[in-house]
Design a protein around this motif. Structure first.
Motif, PDB file in Angstrom:
ATOM      1  N   PHE A 108       0.805  -1.218   0.000  1.00 39.36           N
ATOM      2  CA  PHE A 108       0.000   0.000   0.000  1.00 39.36           C
ATOM      3  C   PHE A 108       0.843   1.276   0.000  1.00 39.36           C
ATOM      4  O   PHE A 108       0.302   2.379   0.062  1.00 39.36           O
ATOM      5  CB  PHE A 108      -0.937   0.014   1.215  1.00 39.36           C
ATOM      6  CG  PHE A 108      -2.054  -0.995   1.137  1.00 39.36           C
ATOM      7  CD1 PHE A 108      -3.064  -0.852   0.198  1.00 39.36           C
ATOM      8  CD2 PHE A 108      -2.086  -2.089   1.986  1.00 39.36           C
ATOM      9  CE1 PHE A 108      -4.105  -1.775   0.113  1.00 39.36           C
ATOM     10  CE2 PHE A 108      -3.116  -3.018   1.914  1.00 39.36           C
ATOM     11  CZ  PHE A 108      -4.127  -2.867   0.964  1.00 39.36           C
ATOM     12  N   GLY A 109       2.167   1.136  -0.046  1.00 42.43           N
ATOM     13  CA  GLY A 109       3.033   2.304  -0.069  1.00 42.43           C
ATOM     14  C   GLY A 109       3.005   3.095   1.220  1.00 42.43           C
ATOM     15  O   GLY A 109       3.084   4.336   1.208  1.00 42.43           O
ATOM     16  N   LEU A 110       2.909   2.408   2.339  1.00 39.40           N
ATOM     17  CA  LEU A 110       2.843   3.064   3.648  1.00 39.40           C
ATOM     18  C   LEU A 110       4.121   2.798   4.444  1.00 39.40           C
ATOM     19  O   LEU A 110       4.690   1.713   4.353  1.00 39.40           O
ATOM     20  CB  LEU A 110       1.647   2.530   4.460  1.00 39.40           C
ATOM     21  CG  LEU A 110       0.249   2.742   3.880  1.00 39.40           C
ATOM     22  CD1 LEU A 110      -0.770   1.961   4.689  1.00 39.40           C
ATOM     23  CD2 LEU A 110      -0.103   4.221   3.877  1.00 39.40           C
ATOM     24  N   GLU A 141      -7.299   4.172   5.049  1.00 42.51           N
ATOM     25  CA  GLU A 141      -6.307   3.311   4.405  1.00 42.51           C
ATOM     26  C   GLU A 141      -5.363   2.662   5.429  1.00 42.51           C
ATOM     27  O   GLU A 141      -4.916   1.526   5.247  1.00 42.51           O
ATOM     28  CB  GLU A 141      -5.491   4.099   3.366  1.00 42.51           C
ATOM     29  CG  GLU A 141      -4.637   5.243   3.921  1.00 42.51           C
ATOM     30  CD  GLU A 141      -5.389   6.560   4.013  1.00 42.51           C
ATOM     31  OE1 GLU A 141      -4.725   7.609   4.078  1.00 42.51           O
ATOM     32  OE2 GLU A 141      -6.635   6.535   3.992  1.00 42.51           O
ATOM     33  N   ILE A 142      -5.105   3.379   6.528  1.00 42.15           N
ATOM     34  CA  ILE A 142      -4.207   2.830   7.554  1.00 42.15           C
ATOM     35  C   ILE A 142      -4.930   1.778   8.384  1.00 42.15           C
ATOM     36  O   ILE A 142      -4.393   0.703   8.674  1.00 42.15           O
ATOM     37  CB  ILE A 142      -3.654   3.957   8.453  1.00 42.15           C
ATOM     38  CG1 ILE A 142      -2.771   4.889   7.625  1.00 42.15           C
ATOM     39  CG2 ILE A 142      -2.878   3.383   9.634  1.00 42.15           C
ATOM     40  CD1 ILE A 142      -2.281   6.110   8.367  1.00 42.15           C
ATOM     41  N   VAL A 143      -6.187   2.072   8.744  1.00 42.95           N
ATOM     42  CA  VAL A 143      -6.978   1.103   9.509  1.00 42.95           C
ATOM     43  C   VAL A 143      -7.141  -0.179   8.712  1.00 42.95           C
ATOM     44  O   VAL A 143      -7.004  -1.288   9.250  1.00 42.95           O
ATOM     45  CB  VAL A 143      -8.355   1.695   9.872  1.00 42.95           C
ATOM     46  CG1 VAL A 143      -9.253   0.618  10.465  1.00 42.95           C
ATOM     47  CG2 VAL A 143      -8.201   2.857  10.842  1.00 42.95           C
ATOM     48  N   GLN A 144      -7.398  -0.047   7.411  1.00 49.91           N
ATOM     49  CA  GLN A 144      -7.601  -1.219   6.567  1.00 49.91           C
ATOM     50  C   GLN A 144      -6.306  -2.036   6.424  1.00 49.91           C
ATOM     51  O   GLN A 144      -6.336  -3.272   6.477  1.00 49.91           O
ATOM     52  CB  GLN A 144      -8.111  -0.784   5.194  1.00 49.91           C
ATOM     53  CG  GLN A 144      -8.812  -1.891   4.441  1.00 49.91           C
ATOM     54  CD  GLN A 144      -9.617  -1.341   3.276  1.00 49.91           C
ATOM     55  OE1 GLN A 144      -9.059  -1.055   2.225  1.00 49.91           O
ATOM     56  NE2 GLN A 144     -10.921  -1.188   3.470  1.00 49.91           N
ATOM     57  N   ALA A 145      -5.173  -1.346   6.272  1.00 53.71           N
ATOM     58  CA  ALA A 145      -3.888  -2.048   6.178  1.00 53.71           C
ATOM     59  C   ALA A 145      -3.602  -2.812   7.468  1.00 53.71           C
ATOM     60  O   ALA A 145      -3.126  -3.956   7.443  1.00 53.71           O
ATOM     61  CB  ALA A 145      -2.773  -1.051   5.881  1.00 53.71           C
ATOM     62  N   ARG A 152     -12.780  -5.530  -5.552  1.00 50.84           N
ATOM     63  CA  ARG A 152     -11.479  -4.843  -5.591  1.00 50.84           C
ATOM     64  C   ARG A 152     -10.667  -5.148  -4.323  1.00 50.84           C
ATOM     65  O   ARG A 152      -9.465  -5.420  -4.389  1.00 50.84           O
ATOM     66  CB  ARG A 152     -11.693  -3.330  -5.731  1.00 50.84           C
ATOM     67  CG  ARG A 152     -10.403  -2.538  -5.808  1.00 50.84           C
ATOM     68  CD  ARG A 152     -10.719  -1.063  -6.131  1.00 50.84           C
ATOM     69  NE  ARG A 152      -9.513  -0.260  -6.061  1.00 50.84           N
ATOM     70  CZ  ARG A 152      -9.024   0.292  -4.954  1.00 50.84           C
ATOM     71  NH1 ARG A 152      -9.673   0.114  -3.807  1.00 50.84           N
ATOM     72  NH2 ARG A 152      -7.912   1.007  -4.971  1.00 50.84           N
ATOM     73  N   PHE A 153     -11.354  -5.126  -3.209  1.00 51.62           N
ATOM     74  CA  PHE A 153     -10.685  -5.428  -1.943  1.00 51.62           C
ATOM     75  C   PHE A 153     -10.195  -6.877  -1.936  1.00 51.62           C
ATOM     76  O   PHE A 153      -9.075  -7.171  -1.502  1.00 51.62           O
ATOM     77  CB  PHE A 153     -11.646  -5.185  -0.772  1.00 51.62           C
ATOM     78  CG  PHE A 153     -11.054  -5.477   0.576  1.00 51.62           C
ATOM     79  CD1 PHE A 153     -10.256  -4.542   1.221  1.00 51.62           C
ATOM     80  CD2 PHE A 153     -11.282  -6.699   1.208  1.00 51.62           C
ATOM     81  CE1 PHE A 153      -9.698  -4.807   2.468  1.00 51.62           C
ATOM     82  CE2 PHE A 153     -10.731  -6.965   2.451  1.00 51.62           C
ATOM     83  CZ  PHE A 153      -9.948  -6.015   3.087  1.00 51.62           C
TER      84      PHE A 153
END
Length: 480
Positions: free
Chosen positions: A398-400, A413-417, A464-465
């Motif tokens: 995710f490029g985090l 996006e952070i919670v999902q990662a 997509r997920f």
């Protein structure tokens, strides 16, 4: 007269003399970690890592410290120790002065506790044993894991030297606890048990016990929740002279187990008993363990086992075939050692597999046979998937940055990662929910359970997920 700013120069001059008068291992262990702090009025202040470090210097190296410092500063020279400790009850972190030579040391020892004998028969798997006077406890040591079978190399020299020192005077050296850490298959269990075996050889009356952290935790749960006799559990472990606890990182997230071990650790340490701990990480890198425990792990010596170099790997293989009474050509051993270079367990496993192939199929022990075998091993062997590795792969996908998974944020996006990392940690590792939570964002087990349910639900409703999760899964399994 030296100025305060010259403390480093004075200490460097002292080190030059000390280095010529002590062994390389002693110099690396006891003098390299020292940091000169200041020099005022012929008083040199040095910073040492722990009270036990100071005590060992005073017991073993006071003469050379006195002579070298007086040579540099004159007969009025004094040394001041600045002991940097966390809140562990020793002092307030303020420096304290020690004059040469040190005198009137107070020796603090707890009086032996008189308790009744309960049982004289051997105990194979001690779980809940009441306080005892004399108990024949099976140390649960593997006789093959001795010092004779432990090949020394640059990868383990410090840890092995400390282990031999401990075995000659358990509980009476500054290496207490001895904290051995390193990757899987590098010999932590072998070295820890070798110390226990040597102690039993030199001091047969000592009670030595080896136990894995997972077994310790199971015993604790049985005592606490099933039998309601936690005091018996504590009394048994507090009666051990040399306690070897393997894989202490398994205590992550297990608060009650940690609390029990904290009390056992304190009792054993204060009564001069020896603790030997192993872990896959250094104390500073462990997650999910209480600060008060981590602080105590640093009281003694932390010694890392690293990947053995080529010469050491060859020596390990030669020792193995010699012990088994088998002749294997050197070029075959060197070929195996050059191609399997990360794990001693895999190294020995490859040798055993090759010997089996040779015996069963009547093939000669050649480089060609070793090459065929190693090619199959490389294809079939996968690296262990760890929680740390899962977090790394998810963040890269995710490029985090890795640290955001521990950040307190509700960004989607952070919670999902974080939820995906928890999901794969549950499905691809054997870690408990509590351990996963403590390592990913310092969450509780309920949060991990919720994350896994959320990921499963989204995979069913969001194509997509689901594709993203499947991509990550391929990366995890392919790269492992």
């Amino acid at each position: 007269m030296f100025k305060a700013a010259d403390c480093k120069e004075v200490w460097e001059n002292c080190l030059k003399i000390i280095k010529d008068n002590v062994s390389p291992v002693s110099f690396k262990t006891w003098f390299e970690p020292i940091v000169p702090v200041k020099l005022e009025n012929n008083v040199l202040t040095i910073q040492v890592p722990s009270p036990f470090f100071y005590e060992y210097l005073e017991e073993q190296y006071i003469d050379i410290l006195r002579k070298t410092l007086r040579k540099e500063l004159g007969p009025e020279a004094k040394l001041e120790y600045s002991v940097i400790v966390e809140n562990n009850g020793y002092n307030d972190g303020a420096p304290f002065t020690v004059k040469f030579p040190t005198q009137n040391k107070t020796e603090l020892k707890n009086k032996p506790v008189s308790v009744q004998a309960v049982q004289e028969t051997p105990i194979k798997n001690p779980f809940i044993i009441p306080g005892i006077k004399k108990l024949n406890v099976d140390p649960q040591l593997n006789p093959e894991y001795n010092f004779a079978n432990f090949v020394e190399g640059s990868c383990n020299k410090l840890a092995r030297s400390a282990g031999i020192t401990i075995s000659q005077a358990p509980g009476k050296t500054a290496f207490n606890p001895l904290f051995i850490y390193g990757g899987s298959g590098l010999g932590k269990t072998h070295l820890a048990q070798a110390i226990g075996i040597e102690v039993k050889r030199l001091f047969p009356e000592k009670i030595v016990l080896y136990v894995n952290a997972v077994k310790f935790q199971t015993q604790f749960v049985d005592a606490y929740f099933k039998h309601n006799n936690i005091n018996d559990f504590l009394h048994f472990y507090q009666s051990i002279d040399v306690l070897i606890l393997d894989d202490v990182h398994e205590f992550a997230g297990k608060e009650k187990t940690q609390d029990a071990f904290f009390h056992i650790f304190n009792h054993l340490h204060q009564t001069g008993k020896q603790l030997i701990l192993t872990s896959d990480q250094a104390p500073a890198d462990l997650q999910g363990l209480e600060k008060r425990l981590l602080s105590r792990f640093k009281w003694g010596l932390s010694a890392e086992l690293t990947v053995p170099d080529f010469e050491t790997r060859v020596a390990i293989l030669k020792k193995k075939v010699y012990n088994d009474g088998i002749v294997v050509p050197n070029d075959v051993l060197e070929f195996i050692a050059s191609n399997i270079n990360q794990n001693i367990r895999e190294l020995e496993g490859a040798l055993i597999s090759m010997l089996a192939q040779s015996t069963l199929n009547g093939k000669q022990l050649t480089v060609e046979l070793a090459s065929e075998l190693i090619e199959k091993l490389v294809k079939s062997t996968k690296k262990d998937i760890t929680i740390d590795y899962i977090q790394k792969v998810v963040c890269e996908y995710f490029g985090l940055p890795l640290e955001v998974l521990s950040a307190k944020t509700r960004k989607r996006e952070i919670v999902q990662a974080r939820q995906i990392a928890m999901y794969f940690s549950k499905s691809l590792t054997k870690a408990s929910l509590s351990t996963i939570g403590s390592m990913i964002g310092n969450k509780d087990h309920a949060t991990v359970l919720h994350a896994c349910k959320t990921v499963n639900n989204l995979m069913e409703t969001d194509k997509r997920f689901r594709a993203q999760v499947e991509d990550i899964q391929k990366k995890l399994k392919y790269n492992s």
